[in-house]
Motif scaffolding. Structure first.
Motif, PDB file in Angstrom:
ATOM      1  N   LYS A 187     -45.331 -86.160  28.628  1.00 17.50           N
ATOM      2  CA  LYS A 187     -45.352 -86.723  29.986  1.00 17.50           C
ATOM      3  C   LYS A 187     -43.950 -86.870  30.574  1.00 17.50           C
ATOM      4  CE  LYS A 187     -49.580 -89.379  29.087  1.00 17.50           C
ATOM      5  NZ  LYS A 187     -50.231 -90.714  29.121  1.00 17.50           N
ATOM      6  N   THR A 188     -43.020 -86.082  30.046  1.00 14.84           N
ATOM      7  CA  THR A 188     -41.618 -86.262  30.445  1.00 14.84           C
ATOM      8  C   THR A 188     -40.923 -84.956  30.801  1.00 14.84           C
ATOM      9  OG1 THR A 188     -41.477 -88.168  28.962  1.00 14.84           O
ATOM     10  CG2 THR A 188     -39.392 -87.221  29.731  1.00 14.84           C
ATOM     11  N   TRP A 189     -41.087 -83.913  29.965  1.00 10.96           N
ATOM     12  CA  TRP A 189     -40.207 -82.749  30.061  1.00 10.96           C
ATOM     13  C   TRP A 189     -40.941 -81.519  30.597  1.00 10.96           C
ATOM     14  CZ3 TRP A 189     -40.019 -85.185  24.937  1.00 10.96           C
ATOM     15  CH2 TRP A 189     -39.007 -86.145  24.858  1.00 10.96           C
ATOM     16  N   ALA A 198     -37.910 -83.163  20.208  1.00 13.53           N
ATOM     17  CA  ALA A 198     -38.107 -82.656  21.567  1.00 13.53           C
ATOM     18  C   ALA A 198     -36.854 -82.818  22.420  1.00 13.53           C
ATOM     19  CB  ALA A 198     -39.282 -83.369  22.236  1.00 13.53           C
ATOM     20  N   ARG A 199     -36.015 -83.779  22.073  1.00 19.30           N
ATOM     21  CA  ARG A 199     -34.779 -83.970  22.844  1.00 19.30           C
ATOM     22  C   ARG A 199     -33.699 -82.970  22.459  1.00 19.30           C
ATOM     23  NH1 ARG A 199     -34.448 -88.374  25.947  1.00 19.30           N
ATOM     24  NH2 ARG A 199     -35.963 -90.064  25.642  1.00 19.30           N
ATOM     25  N   HIS A 200     -33.810 -82.403  21.288  1.00 13.98           N
ATOM     26  CA  HIS A 200     -32.725 -81.556  20.785  1.00 13.98           C
ATOM     27  C   HIS A 200     -33.109 -80.106  20.536  1.00 13.98           C
ATOM     28  CE1 HIS A 200     -31.245 -85.649  19.899  1.00 13.98           C
ATOM     29  NE2 HIS A 200     -30.055 -85.121  20.026  1.00 13.98           N
ATOM     30  N   THR A 201     -34.394 -79.767  20.646  1.00 13.17           N
ATOM     31  CA  THR A 201     -34.826 -78.400  20.371  1.00 13.17           C
ATOM     32  C   THR A 201     -35.959 -77.996  21.311  1.00 13.17           C
ATOM     33  OG1 THR A 201     -36.621 -78.882  18.801  1.00 13.17           O
ATOM     34  CG2 THR A 201     -34.379 -78.840  17.912  1.00 13.17           C
ATOM     35  N   ALA A 202     -36.139 -76.674  21.417  1.00 15.57           N
ATOM     36  CA  ALA A 202     -37.291 -76.129  22.139  1.00 15.57           C
ATOM     37  C   ALA A 202     -38.369 -75.768  21.108  1.00 15.57           C
ATOM     38  CB  ALA A 202     -36.885 -74.908  22.953  1.00 15.57           C
ATOM     39  N   TRP A 203     -38.811 -76.755  20.353  1.00 17.73           N
ATOM     40  CA  TRP A 203     -39.768 -76.544  19.259  1.00 17.73           C
ATOM     41  C   TRP A 203     -41.147 -76.189  19.814  1.00 17.73           C
ATOM     42  CZ3 TRP A 203     -38.712 -76.131  14.223  1.00 17.73           C
ATOM     43  CH2 TRP A 203     -39.773 -76.163  13.305  1.00 17.73           C
ATOM     44  N   PRO A 204     -41.869 -75.276  19.167  1.00 24.91           N
ATOM     45  CA  PRO A 204     -43.220 -74.926  19.648  1.00 24.91           C
ATOM     46  C   PRO A 204     -44.127 -76.151  19.720  1.00 24.91           C
ATOM     47  CG  PRO A 204     -42.454 -73.327  18.025  1.00 24.91           C
ATOM     48  CD  PRO A 204     -41.454 -74.435  18.019  1.00 24.91           C
ATOM     49  N   ALA A 205     -44.745 -76.350  20.879  1.00 27.77           N
ATOM     50  CA  ALA A 205     -45.553 -77.548  21.100  1.00 27.77           C
ATOM     51  C   ALA A 205     -47.043 -77.250  21.191  1.00 27.77           C
ATOM     52  CB  ALA A 205     -45.105 -78.248  22.386  1.00 27.77           C
ATOM     53  N   ALA A 206     -47.442 -76.014  21.533  1.00 26.75           N
ATOM     54  CA  ALA A 206     -48.855 -75.662  21.638  1.00 26.75           C
ATOM     55  C   ALA A 206     -48.990 -74.148  21.573  1.00 26.75           C
ATOM     56  CB  ALA A 206     -49.461 -76.192  22.930  1.00 26.75           C
ATOM     57  N   LEU A 207     -50.043 -73.667  20.935  1.00 24.13           N
ATOM     58  CA  LEU A 207     -50.335 -72.241  20.930  1.00 24.13           C
ATOM     59  C   LEU A 207     -51.059 -71.874  22.215  1.00 24.13           C
ATOM     60  CD1 LEU A 207     -51.637 -71.771  17.274  1.00 24.13           C
ATOM     61  CD2 LEU A 207     -49.379 -71.216  18.161  1.00 24.13           C
ATOM     62  N   VAL A 208     -50.759 -70.704  22.735  1.00 23.90           N
ATOM     63  CA  VAL A 208     -51.436 -70.206  23.928  1.00 23.90           C
ATOM     64  C   VAL A 208     -52.298 -69.017  23.512  1.00 23.90           C
ATOM     65  CG1 VAL A 208     -51.151 -69.187  26.218  1.00 23.90           C
ATOM     66  CG2 VAL A 208     -49.618 -71.017  25.454  1.00 23.90           C
ATOM     67  N   THR A 209     -53.561 -69.064  23.893  1.00 21.92           N
ATOM     68  CA  THR A 209     -54.511 -68.047  23.459  1.00 21.92           C
ATOM     69  C   THR A 209     -55.103 -67.294  24.641  1.00 21.92           C
ATOM     70  OG1 THR A 209     -56.329 -69.644  23.496  1.00 21.92           O
ATOM     71  CG2 THR A 209     -55.127 -69.382  21.419  1.00 21.92           C
ATOM     72  N   GLN A 210     -55.578 -66.107  24.353  1.00 18.70           N
ATOM     73  CA  GLN A 210     -56.347 -65.313  25.314  1.00 18.70           C
ATOM     74  C   GLN A 210     -57.548 -64.792  24.532  1.00 18.70           C
ATOM     75  OE1 GLN A 210     -54.313 -61.952  27.228  1.00 18.70           O
ATOM     76  NE2 GLN A 210     -55.097 -62.723  29.161  1.00 18.70           N
ATOM     77  N   GLY A 211     -58.703 -65.389  24.777  1.00 12.90           N
ATOM     78  CA  GLY A 211     -59.842 -65.129  23.920  1.00 12.90           C
ATOM     79  C   GLY A 211     -59.555 -65.720  22.548  1.00 12.90           C
ATOM     80  N   PRO A 212     -59.823 -64.983  21.479  1.00 15.96           N
ATOM     81  CA  PRO A 212     -59.571 -65.514  20.130  1.00 15.96           C
ATOM     82  C   PRO A 212     -58.133 -65.325  19.661  1.00 15.96           C
ATOM     83  CG  PRO A 212     -60.624 -63.384  19.959  1.00 15.96           C
ATOM     84  CD  PRO A 212     -60.537 -63.689  21.435  1.00 15.96           C
TER      85      PRO A 212
END
Length: 560
Positions: free
Chosen positions: A38-40, A79-93
């Motif tokens: 809810k911030t970045w 989250a303040r110091h890296t662009a760490w993966p936060a969610a997978l993005v899918t298209q179909g399976p």
């Protein structure tokens, strides 16, 4: 298998904005109407098809699930110091990419537009750094590795290894009270010994031959390289003497960190206290001697003759005052003191006293005035003057001045025209280096040798064509050293690209990362890249003031 807690979001549910970047692995997009924590602001990296085939989705899945399983304070710090993966993005399976935090605003600089502030900008002569970034003090220069050592040390404690610790993946900020860092390309990091993408090594930042890159000790070696090169003010070099001359304890750590034996290297946490003391003890300006030594050969200096470097201390633009000598009569600097002659007695020969000298001086002045008057009436209106000898216009001296002025105007116009032509040629080379860098990383993974070879061969041919165009351009009004540096930069880059072609040919059919970096062709490429980097830095240092004069785009050496 999907790890517990991993978040998946359908691509169709994303509102994509502008493109934030297009690299070798994929395209990064701005994501609207979403925030991390809810911030970045959010970005979406979508892998290109070739890289999707190489992606270990299960490891990326575990990376996404990693932070939700950690204490909240650790997740917020990450989250303040890296662009760490936060969610997978899918298209179909199928997984297409992942969401991450956008680079914070403070980790950008304005260099011919808005650019991510990679550490690569700092690994240059001080005058170049001053133009690109602004003046960076010795105290700040120690604060940067302190921030990075703290970040990497915490990541190691969490089981995360950077692996490809490249200056382009490390961003810096000098906007706050203390320097800060931010790590990108986190999907290429290792988590508990697993890698979503095969580890790679950036040319010039490789570990000693045969050493695996996916260890904390490997990060320690590359960190020691970075600390050393920050104080060498260059992109290459492994001698910590310059760092030791500023702070012995930190220099000793760098020497240990560059050991060929991984177990001899200090952990990142061992750097923290010595770096904190170095920050506290470091001066706020560079010494004049060090500023001069850190000025590149192609870097223009400010001020007139005798001026010191821009960021050197001292009054005005001159050098520091020398020790004061004994008090004495004030005379012309550099001349010996001549005793005054004894005044002759009254009634001496005419002109032998001060009165005689005054008379002689007045006679001399009158003669000069008479000569000037004669020249005005007889020497300024000859038949060879610009007005045809009428005597009413300007004399030959005035005509010569007008001709010189016209010649200067023509020269300036030609110089600007040639600078614009060269700028157009430089734009043809835009983006080529990043493509080659991506292919080098791919080659060290042995993942697409045929495609990598095609990139190298195409880049080499393109460099050769650029040199031919440069030679045919006609740039005689521009500094010869500037043109020579550019030619050397492109020729050396061509040599490196052709060496990479030979690497592929040697290891095809039996490729391993150690086989790639162990070839003589790899060493040839490394040497050519070093020559190219030096020439590029020298060219950019001379080009940017010229480009600024005519409103043309400036460059970083990495643009070449």
């Amino acid at each position: 298998m999907t790890g517990a807690g991993a978040v998946r979001i359908a691509k169709d549910d994303l509102v994509l904005g502008r493109s934030l970047g297009d690299g070798g692995q994929g395209v990064v997009w701005e994501v609207e109407k979403r925030l991390i924590n809810k911030t970045w602001p959010v970005a979406y990296k979508e892998y290109k098809p070739d890289w999707l085939h190489k992606l270990h989705v299960d490891v990326l899945d575990r990376m996404v699930a990693f932070l939700p399983g950690r204490p909240a304070a650790e997740g917020e710090w990450m989250a303040r110091h890296t662009a760490w993966p936060a969610a997978l993005v899918t298209q179909g399976p199928d997984v297409r990419g992942f969401l991450m935090r956008q680079i914070p605003d403070e980790f950008f600089i304005n260099v011919s537009g808005r650019r991510a502030a990679g550490f690569e900008f700092l690994l240059n002569p001080l005058d170049f750094v001053g133009r690109m970034v602004g003046e960076v003090s010795p105290r700040q220069m120690f604060g940067l590795p302190l921030a990075l050592a703290d970040t990497l040390g915490r990541l190691h404690e969490m089981g995360v290894v950077a692996g490809d610790l490249s200056p382009k993946n490390l961003l810096f900020s000098l906007s706050g009270p203390r320097p800060g860092c931010f790590l990108i390309d986190c999907d290429a990091m290792g988590l508990a010994g697993a890698w979503a993408l095969e580890p790679a090594q950036t040319p010039g930042w490789q570990l000693p031959a045969g050493e695996a890159p996916e260890t904390p000790q490997g990060d320690g070696y590359k960190f020691a390289l970075l600390a050393t090169r920050l104080f060498l003010h260059e992109q290459h070099g492994k001698d910590p003497s310059a760092l030791r001359s500023v702070d012995r304890a930190v220099g000793d750590l760098a020497e240990r960190g560059l050991s060929g034996t991984p177990s001899d290297r200090p952990a990142l946490t061992e750097w923290l206290d010595p770096l904190r003391r170095a920050v506290d003890n470091a001066p706020v300006t560079w010494s004049r001697k060090r500023s001069a030594a850190a000025t590149g050969s192609g870097s223009p200096q400010s001020g007139g003759p005798g001026a010191g470097p821009q960021n050197a201390p001292g009054p005005g633009t001159g050098g520091p005052a020398g020790p004061a000598g004994p008090a004495g009569p004030v005379g012309v600097p550099g001349t010996a003191h001549v005793p005054q002659p004894v005044r002759p007695a009254a009634g001496g020969p005419p002109g032998s006293g001060s009165g005689g000298r005054v008379v002689a001086t007045l006679i001399g002045i009158l003669c000069l005035i008479a000569l000037a008057v004669w020249l005005t009436h007889h020497g300024g209106g000859s038949d060879e003057s610009g007005d045809g000898g009428s005597g009413t216009g300007s004399g030959s001296g005035s005509s010569s001045g007008t001709s010189s002025q016209e010649e200067t105007t023509e020269t300036t116009s030609a110089r600007e025209e040639q600078a614009r032509a060269l700028s157009g040629l430089l734009s043809e080379n835009s983006g080529r280096r990043s493509g080659v860098s991506d292919a080098v990383r791919s080659m060290t993974r042995c993942s697409d040798l045929a495609g990598d070879r095609q990139v190298f061969a195409g880049a080499a041919d393109a460099r050769s064509e650029l040199v031919d165009k440069l030679d045919a351009l006609g740039v005689d009004r521009l500094p010869s050293s500037l043109v020579s540096d550019l030619r050397t930069a492109w020729r050396s880059s061509e040599e490196a690209d052709r060496a990479y072609v030979r690497v592929v040919d040697v290891v095809s059919g039996n490729c391993t990362p150690s086989a790639v970096t162990g070839t003589s062709a790899w060493r040839d490429a490394d040497s050519a890249n070093s020559d190219a980097t030096t020439a590029k830095q020298d060219f950019v240092a001379a080009w940017n003031p010229l480009a600024d004069e005519y409103g043309l785009p400036g460059l970083s050496w990495t643009d070449l």
